[in-house]
Design a protein around this motif. Structure first.
Motif, PDB file in Angstrom:
ATOM      1  N   HIS A  56       0.857  -1.182   0.000  1.00 12.39           N
ATOM      2  CA  HIS A  56       0.000   0.000   0.000  1.00 12.39           C
ATOM      3  C   HIS A  56       0.891   1.229   0.000  1.00 12.39           C
ATOM      4  O   HIS A  56       1.238   1.761   1.052  1.00 12.39           O
ATOM      5  CB  HIS A  56      -0.925   0.019   1.221  1.00 12.39           C
ATOM      6  N   ASN A  59      -0.782   7.309  -1.805  1.00 16.86           N
ATOM      7  CA  ASN A  59      -1.191   7.945  -3.059  1.00 16.86           C
ATOM      8  C   ASN A  59      -0.753   9.412  -3.067  1.00 16.86           C
ATOM      9  O   ASN A  59      -0.204   9.914  -2.086  1.00 16.86           O
ATOM     10  CB  ASN A  59      -2.700   7.792  -3.283  1.00 16.86           C
ATOM     11  N   ASP A  60      -0.985  10.094  -4.176  1.00 23.22           N
ATOM     12  CA  ASP A  60      -0.533  11.482  -4.323  1.00 23.22           C
ATOM     13  C   ASP A  60      -1.122  12.412  -3.273  1.00 23.22           C
ATOM     14  O   ASP A  60      -0.440  13.305  -2.776  1.00 23.22           O
ATOM     15  CB  ASP A  60      -0.858  11.992  -5.733  1.00 23.22           C
TER      16      ASP A  60
END
Length: 92
Positions: A56, A59-60
């Motif tokens: 995982h 993210n951005d």
């Protein structure tokens, strides 16, 4: 599998991981050998890991928030009440 001879195996692991796992398994009423056998039987039953194994990566949006936090930007709070938190969230 009944009737087949038992075998042994040797594995290397981090000492702290082993000790923590042994404490947990002990609380569950089993030793390390039993726990590993449970894992292996479940792996056979599921034809793979008996749980999800994934990476995982952040993210951005998460990376941006982490960068802002490190730089002390866009920081909010502390809040004295739930209503002041909700006001800040609603006005963001």
């Amino acid at each position: 599998m009944a009737g087949k001879a038992d075998t042994s195996m040797t594995i290397r692991m981090n000492r702290e991981v082993k000790e923590e796992a042994q404490m947990i398994f002990s609380e569950l009423g089993m030793d390390m050998t039993t726990a590993i056998n449970v894992f292996l039987r479940q792996a056979i039953y599921h034809s793979g890991f008996p749980f999800e194994v994934v990476l995982h990566a952040p993210n951005d949006v998460t990376l941006s928030a982490m960068k802002s936090a490190e730089e002390g930007k866009d920081m909010h709070g502390p809040f004295d009440s739930v209503s002041s938190l909700m006001d800040a969230l609603n006005n963001a």
